[in-house]
Write a protein that holds these residues in place. Structure first.
Motif, PDB file in Angstrom:
ATOM      1  N   ALA A   1       0.634  -1.122   0.160  1.00  0.00           N
ATOM      2  CA  ALA A   1      -0.201   0.072   0.094  1.00  0.00           C
ATOM      3  C   ALA A   1       0.715   1.036  -0.326  1.00  0.00           C
ATOM      4  N   ILE A   2       2.260   1.519   1.302  1.00  0.00           N
ATOM      5  CA  ILE A   2       2.556   2.800   1.003  1.00  0.00           C
ATOM      6  C   ILE A   2       3.465   2.679  -0.454  1.00  0.00           C
ATOM      7  N   ASP A   3       3.740   2.074  -1.495  1.00  0.00           N
ATOM      8  CA  ASP A   3       3.497   2.227  -2.467  1.00  0.00           C
ATOM      9  C   ASP A   3       2.876   2.936  -3.726  1.00  0.00           C
ATOM     10  N   ASN A   4       1.406   2.811  -3.058  1.00  0.00           N
ATOM     11  CA  ASN A   4       0.300   3.699  -3.763  1.00  0.00           C
ATOM     12  C   ASN A   4      -0.025   4.794  -3.597  1.00  0.00           C
ATOM     13  N   ASN A   5       1.223   5.275  -1.799  1.00  0.00           N
ATOM     14  CA  ASN A   5       1.331   6.637  -1.668  1.00  0.00           C
ATOM     15  C   ASN A   5       0.170   6.626  -0.140  1.00  0.00           C
ATOM     16  N   ILE A   6      -0.059   5.569   0.094  1.00  0.00           N
ATOM     17  CA  ILE A   6      -0.522   5.479   1.552  1.00  0.00           C
ATOM     18  C   ILE A   6       0.658   5.445   2.310  1.00  0.00           C
ATOM     19  N   SER A   7      -0.367   6.341   3.656  1.00  0.00           N
ATOM     20  CA  SER A   7       0.332   6.991   4.575  1.00  0.00           C
ATOM     21  C   SER A   7      -0.428   6.441   6.232  1.00  0.00           C
ATOM     22  N   LYS A   8      -1.855   5.567   5.892  1.00  0.00           N
ATOM     23  CA  LYS A   8      -2.327   5.233   6.849  1.00  0.00           C
ATOM     24  C   LYS A   8      -2.993   4.596   7.009  1.00  0.00           C
ATOM     25  N   LEU A   9      -3.637   3.721   7.377  1.00  0.00           N
ATOM     26  CA  LEU A   9      -4.443   2.410   7.220  1.00  0.00           C
ATOM     27  C   LEU A   9      -5.481   2.600   7.969  1.00  0.00           C
ATOM     28  N   LEU A  10      -6.719   2.268   8.073  1.00  0.00           N
ATOM     29  CA  LEU A  10      -8.040   2.976   8.626  1.00  0.00           C
ATOM     30  C   LEU A  10      -8.550   1.670   7.992  1.00  0.00           C
ATOM     31  N   VAL A  11      -9.087   0.796   9.127  1.00  0.00           N
ATOM     32  CA  VAL A  11      -9.533  -0.820   9.355  1.00  0.00           C
ATOM     33  C   VAL A  11     -11.171  -0.737   9.889  1.00  0.00           C
ATOM     34  N   PRO A  12     -12.185  -0.399   9.319  1.00  0.00           N
ATOM     35  CA  PRO A  12     -14.004  -0.642   9.734  1.00  0.00           C
ATOM     36  C   PRO A  12     -13.969  -2.278  10.150  1.00  0.00           C
ATOM     37  N   ALA A  13     -13.825  -2.182  11.504  1.00  0.00           N
ATOM     38  CA  ALA A  13     -14.278  -3.451  11.893  1.00  0.00           C
ATOM     39  C   ALA A  13     -15.934  -3.826  12.124  1.00  0.00           C
ATOM     40  N   ALA A  14     -15.773  -5.002  12.332  1.00  0.00           N
ATOM     41  CA  ALA A  14     -17.220  -5.575  12.837  1.00  0.00           C
ATOM     42  C   ALA A  14     -16.711  -6.209  13.740  1.00  0.00           C
ATOM     43  N   ASN A  15     -17.825  -8.093  14.113  1.00  0.00           N
ATOM     44  CA  ASN A  15     -17.618  -8.449  15.137  1.00  0.00           C
ATOM     45  C   ASN A  15     -16.723  -9.432  15.220  1.00  0.00           C
ATOM     46  N   TRP A  16     -15.635  -8.829  15.292  1.00  0.00           N
ATOM     47  CA  TRP A  16     -14.220 -10.013  15.141  1.00  0.00           C
ATOM     48  C   TRP A  16     -13.842 -10.411  16.414  1.00  0.00           C
TER      49      TRP A  16
END
Length: 362
Positions: A57-72
């Motif tokens: 993801a960092i190669d696609n200019n991504i600097s941060k991850l956001l996880v919209p989670a559920a009942n994991w």
């Protein structure tokens, strides 16, 4: 400028799919669309990065991850692989909407090690884990992670603003949309209130909303089904003639692969009644007053943290739906909207602390 990578299902591919293929793409529950959609709409400069190969993801200019989670947090799923993916990415990571699906705190010791590691990894890379309710917060604390914040589900603010509900019109026949919960067809039990809801819906309701029911979703999409599946379904719904059953289900049954079509349909109902929290939230986004029937820890804690008008399934009587006006008059929708306003402000603050730009529609 760098982007935020949303770790979740692919909404674009889902929106052009149907039937069993769409159900699989949704993570086997179309309710997953809501919090994934919310993440994309709420966060400025976001894009989907899936679940795998997050180190790329960092190669696609991504600097941060956001996880919209559920009942994991449950006993069946081990999320160690995702913890490893996030670690390898070396990116900051924030999670919202995380929930526990356990019967009690006594089961915490049985939570898979990989899931514990996922919680630790995200907690190390963000200010806190944003969770659905107090029960989940207790579970995570017992697992050794202490930076937890109870915010409910972000899907209620999918459009970057507070929801509004339509006032109930008087002197009309109330259209009831129903969303029960069933993951597998079985012979049924006439004392099963979920089954009773399905039977009521196909005979009396204006709409039945299917989120994970494979048989009905396949039937609505004209996919091949076995004679045994047909017989089980007819027995479950209380039909002896397949033609009558199919006609009723085709008339009232609905499933959705994009949020907009879901909201168009549920806006036609005067009230939503069901055991699906995201069914209740979709109704709210469309302005339709919801009544959530809580039936497990996850629905109970969300009803509490978000003040969703609710009744426990043990106290719910199906016959009361024939006097739906009386039920509606007892529900505190004002409290629901007040809590939404409070949670909305807290979500904005949470995103700000974690250096995420929240797109607010003023």
């Amino acid at each position: 400028m760098s982007n935020v990578g949303i770790v979740g299902i692919g909404l674009d591919k889902l929106s052009v799919s149907q039937g069993s293929t769409a159900l699989e793409l949704s993570g086997n529950n179309f309710g997953n669309m809501l919090f994934t959609y919310a993440a994309h709409r709420q966060i400025d400069k976001s894009e989907n990065v899936g679940f795998r190969n997050l180190d790329k993801a960092i190669d696609n200019n991504i600097s941060k991850l956001l996880v919209p989670a559920a009942n994991w947090i449950n006993l069946k799923q081990d999320w160690g692989w995702l913890a490893e993916e996030i670690e390898q990415s070396k990116l900051p990571c924030v999670a919202v909407g995380l929930g526990a699906q356990l019967e009690s705190l006594e089961e915490v010791s049985q939570v898979p090690e990989g899931t514990k590691r996922l919680l630790e990894v995200i907690a190390e890379r963000s200010s806190a884990l944003a969770v659905r309710g107090e029960f989940t917060a207790e579970v995570i604390n017992k697992l050794g992670v202490k930076n937890v914040e109870v915010l409910g589900c972000p899907s209620l603010f999918s459009f970057g603003k507070l929801p509004k509900l339509r006032p109930q019109a008087s002197n009309q026949r109330i259209r009831i949309g129903v969303g029960p919960t069933r993951y597998h067809l079985h012979k049924g039990n006439l004392k099963d209130k979920q089954q009773m809801l399905y039977r009521f819906a196909i005979r009396e309701a204006s709409s039945i909303y299917y989120q994970s029911e494979a048989y009905e979703i396949k039937l609505l999409s004209r996919e091949d089904l076995s004679e045994n599946e047909h017989q089980l379904a007819m027995s479950y719904y209380g039909f002896s003639n397949f033609s009558f059953f199919e006609r009723a289900l085709m008339e009232k049954g609905k499933y959705h692969t994009n949020l907009n079509s879901w909201l168009v349909d549920v806006a036609k109902d005067d009230v939503y009644v069901g055991t699906r929290i995201h069914g209740a939230i979709a109704a709210t986004l469309a302005g339709t007053p919801p009544l959530l029937i809580t039936h497990d820890k996850r629905t109970e804690e969300l009803a509490e943290s978000m003040c969703v008008p609710s009744i426990n399934i043990m106290d719910f009587e199906l016959n009361s739906l024939f006097q739906i006006e009386e039920i509606i008059s007892t529900l505190d929708f004002a409290k629901y909207l007040r809590r939404a306003e409070n949670n909305f402000k807290r979500f904005q603050q949470f995103y700000k602390v974690n250096d995420l730009s929240f797109k607010v529609d003023l």
